[in-house]
Structure formats: structure tokens, C-alpha cells
Scaffold this active site. Structure first.
Site, PDB file in Angstrom:
ATOM      1  N   LYS A   1       0.942  -1.100   0.047  1.00 13.07           N
ATOM      2  CA  LYS A   1      -0.013  -0.268   0.120  1.00 13.07           C
ATOM      3  C   LYS A   1       0.899   1.290   0.020  1.00 13.07           C
ATOM      4  CE  LYS A   1      -3.552   2.410   2.830  1.00 13.07           C
ATOM      5  NZ  LYS A   1      -4.382   2.379   3.877  1.00 13.07           N
TER       6      LYS A   1
ATOM      7  N   LYS B   1      -2.108  -1.459  -3.866  1.00 14.87           N
ATOM      8  CA  LYS B   1      -3.040  -0.297  -3.556  1.00 14.87           C
ATOM      9  C   LYS B   1      -2.187   0.856  -3.659  1.00 14.87           C
ATOM     10  CE  LYS B   1      -5.982   1.725  -0.279  1.00 14.87           C
ATOM     11  NZ  LYS B   1      -6.376   1.807   0.988  1.00 14.87           N
TER      12      LYS B   1
HETATM   13  C1  PBG Z   1      -6.993   3.051   5.821  1.00 19.82           C
HETATM   14  C2  PBG Z   1      -7.397   3.013   4.421  1.00 19.82           C
HETATM   15  C3  PBG Z   1      -7.435   3.993   3.510  1.00 19.82           C
HETATM   16  C4  PBG Z   1      -8.093   3.494   2.147  1.00 19.82           C
HETATM   17  C5  PBG Z   1      -8.543   2.100   2.491  1.00 19.82           C
HETATM   18  N1  PBG Z   1      -8.046   1.830   3.910  1.00 19.82           N
HETATM   19  C6  PBG Z   1      -6.891   5.272   3.751  1.00 19.82           C
HETATM   20  C7  PBG Z   1      -5.591   5.736   3.909  1.00 19.82           C
HETATM   21  O1  PBG Z   1      -4.604   4.820   4.096  1.00 19.82           O
HETATM   22  O2  PBG Z   1      -5.326   7.104   4.117  1.00 19.82           O
HETATM   23  C8  PBG Z   1      -8.275   4.205   0.955  1.00 19.82           C
HETATM   24  C9  PBG Z   1      -9.219   3.770   0.140  1.00 19.82           C
HETATM   25  C10 PBG Z   1      -9.466   4.630  -1.012  1.00 19.82           C
HETATM   26  O3  PBG Z   1      -8.963   5.813  -1.271  1.00 19.82           O
HETATM   27  O4  PBG Z   1     -10.551   4.462  -1.730  1.00 19.82           O
HETATM   28  N2  PBG Z   1      -8.048   2.253   6.385  1.00 19.82           N
END
Ligand code: PBG
Length: 315
Positions: free
Chosen positions: A186, A240
Site C-alpha cells: 500500500k 493499492k
Molecule cells: C485505511 C484505508 C485507506 C483507504 C483504505 N483503507 C486510507 C488511507 O490509507 O489513508 C483508502 C481507500 C480509497 O482511497 O479508496 N484504513
């Protein structure tokens, strides 16, 4: 002929719809930066998920917005918390027909907006996220979510050792069959902006997540993260965001033999909607092109706010 020989197919059953449920509202609330996506009430969530199941969407992943946030995100593991309530409703309604996933993190639940507990005052430049204290909280969240009926928990906080800690906590509570979808690679992306509106999350003091999420300049590092998660017991791994990281999806797919997921995130969805609203691109063409490209790169599962649109367009 082209359909007959196409190398890539995108089936509704491979899609996961991300959904938001908010405590303390009596009607669904639109999210300005995510047109067509809402913060659900528990009742509107149930109806939406029934319809998604009827449309053949493979899974949903739930995010909660509690009325009260605190330093450790305790609503994330409170058995009476909004997501736990929603999970038990959904598992009763559609648990036999579709996979129910729960995002496992605390950023929606903490007053300071970080994905873990802090080792000092929020906003102070010397304060960091306390990795190991956060693991204990993640373990409790996993058990609460599995108790409430989640089939899959999906840790998204990028803490070191999170998958191992969650597997141990689940097994310790008898939840041997609850699967873990690890957000393994991520990236600290600018594309999560609309999501943070969706969950009312802002980092106190204006910090960022670069201390725990990945640097977008790095590709090999993603494989280290994926390997670590697999060694700790991940059943599926995720990359992601998706479109700027198709190379990472392809590398991960070549390196592992577990299912690979990719998250077409809020900013990716918002860009399509905004350009289409201006008449600059054709929504349906670009949306199909992007989701198909994510599959072509190697994703077996695609998390996308377009799931319902795609399912309806195909039915
Ligand atoms: C963290 C989380 C995030 C997203 C999914 N889980 C946000 C982040 O890391 O700031 C982002 C998903 C999206 O942008 O669609 N719980």
C-alpha cells in the site's frame, strides 16, 4: 471474434464493493468528492448489500464512521461499534451468498487520524505511530470483526508484523476459518483524498503516512512486504492504488501463488467521474478500460467503487 479470443475477462464475481456505514445518521449522506457513493445508515447499507448480492457482486468491504473518536480507536473493536453491528446484519442477510470483508484499521476511529496509536502528543514532530502497541489493538479488532460475522479481515494500516499478530489473535479466539486479505503493498498515495472525506479523517497537525505506507519510487520493496505477509499467514495479498501501480500488480502476481487483489481507490474513481462530468472522457469506456487493465496486469480480485455500475451495466 474479438470476444471469443480476448485474453482478459472481467466478471462481476471478481469485484468487491467498498461501503461506508456511519453511526448516528438517519438518512444516507452523499460524499461530495465521491459522486454516487454515500455514507450509509445501517438500514440503507443492508438494502444496498442485498442488491449487490442479487447483482452477483463477489464481495463487499466495510468501513465504519463512529460518532465518537478517541486516541486508540476503541470503537473499532467495541462489540457494539458501528461496523460490528453492520457485520452481524450483513452476515445474517447475505452471508451465504457473498463474501463479507471488513477493513481492519484505526484511522477512521482515532481522534488524531493515524492508522495506529501514537507514542506522544498528536501533531508533535517527535511523535510516531507505536507499531507494536498498534498490533495489540489490531488483534482485538480482528476478533471483534470475526465475532460479528466477517468472513475476511483486511488489515490496511501497514504496521510491521500486523498479519502475524492478527492470525494469532484470530486463532486464539477460535476463528481459524476467518481469512486475511493483507493490504501488503500500500503506497503513501495522493489518491486517497476523497476516501478521507468519506470517513471524516484528517491527520492532526497535517502529517502524512509516509512512515508506514510505501514510497512510490520503490517496486522491489513491495515484494518484501508481500513475502513478509505471506510468511505471517496472509491468505490473499493486495496492491493499492491500482492504475499507477500496474507494474507492481504484475510483479506480485509473478511472485506469489495466492490470490492477488488490487484496489482502484477513491481518487482513481473521482478522476473518472470528474472528467466524465465535464464531458472530457466517456465514463463507461474509461471505467471498463481501467478495470480490465487491472485484471490484465494480474489482479484476480478488484476492489472498486464502480462495482455496482459495472454489475448493472452487464445485467
Ligand atoms: C485505511 C484505508 C485507506 C483507504 C483504505 N483503507 C486510507 C488511507 O490509507 O489513508 C483508502 C481507500 C480509497 O482511497 O479508496 N484504513
Amino acid at each position: 471474434m474479438r470476444d471469443l479470443v480476448a485474453e482478459t475477462r472481467l466478471d462481476v464475481s471478481q469485484l468487491v464493493a467498498p461501503l461506508f456505514v456511519r453511526e448516528g445518521i438517519d438518512a444516507p449522506q452523499p460524499i461530495a468528492s465521491l459522486p454516487g457513493v454515500v455514507q450509509h445508515t445501517p438500514a440503507s447499507l443492508r438494502e444496498e448489500v442485498r442488491q449487490l448480492a442479487d447483482l452477483g457482486v463477489g464481495a463487499v468491504i466495510l468501513f465504519g464512521i463512529p460518532s465518537v473518536k478517541d486516541a486508540i480507536g476503541s470503537q473499532a473493536f467495541d462489540p457494539a461499534g458501528i461496523v460490528q453491528h453492520a457485520l452481524s446484519d450483513l452476515s445474517a442477510d447475505v452471508g451465504e451468498r457473498m463474501v463479507i470483508m471488513a477493513d481492519l484499521c484505526v484511522d477512521e476511529y482515532t481522534s488524531h487520524g493515524h492508522c495506529g496509536v501514537l507514542d506522544g502528543p498528536p501533531g508533535d514532530p517527535n511523535t510516531s505511530v507505536d507499531n507494536d502497541a498498534t498490533l495489540e489493538i489490531y488483534g482485538k479488532i480482528a476478533v471483534a470483526q470475526a465475532d460479528a460475522g466477517a468472513h475476511v479481515v483486511a488489515p490496511s494500516g501497514m504496521m510491521d508484523g500486523q498479519v502475524g499478530a492478527i492470525r494469532a489473535a484470530l486463532d486464539g479466539a477460535g476463528h481459524h476459518n476467518t481469512a486475511i486479505l493483507a493490504y501488503s503493498a500500500k503506497y503513501a498515495s495522493g489518491l486517497y483524498g476523497p476516501f478521507r472525506d468519506a470517513v471524516d479523517c484528517a491527520i492532526v497537525g497535517g502529517g502524512d503516512r509516509k512512515a508506514y505506507q510505501q514510497d512510490w519510487r520503490n517496486a522491489r520493496e513491495a515484494l518484501i512486504e508481500v513475502q513478509a505477509d505471506l510468511e505471517q499467514g496472509a491468505d490473499m495479498v493486495m496492491v493499492k492504488p491500482a492504475m499507477s501501480y500496474l507494474d507492481i500488480i504484475a510483479k506480485v502476481k509473478a511472485a506469489v501463488n495466492v490470490p492477488v487483489a488490487a484496489y482502484h481507490v477513491s481518487g482513481e474513481y473521482a478522476m473518472i467521474k470528474a472528467a466524465a462530468a465535464n464531458g472530457w472522457i466517456d465514463h463507461d469506456v474509461v471505467a471498463t478500460e481501467q478495470l480490465t487493465a487491472i485484471r490484465r496486469a494480474g489482479a484476480d480480485i478488484v476492489l472498486t467503487y464502480l462495482a455496482r455500475w459495472y454489475a448493472e451495466a452487464r445485467s
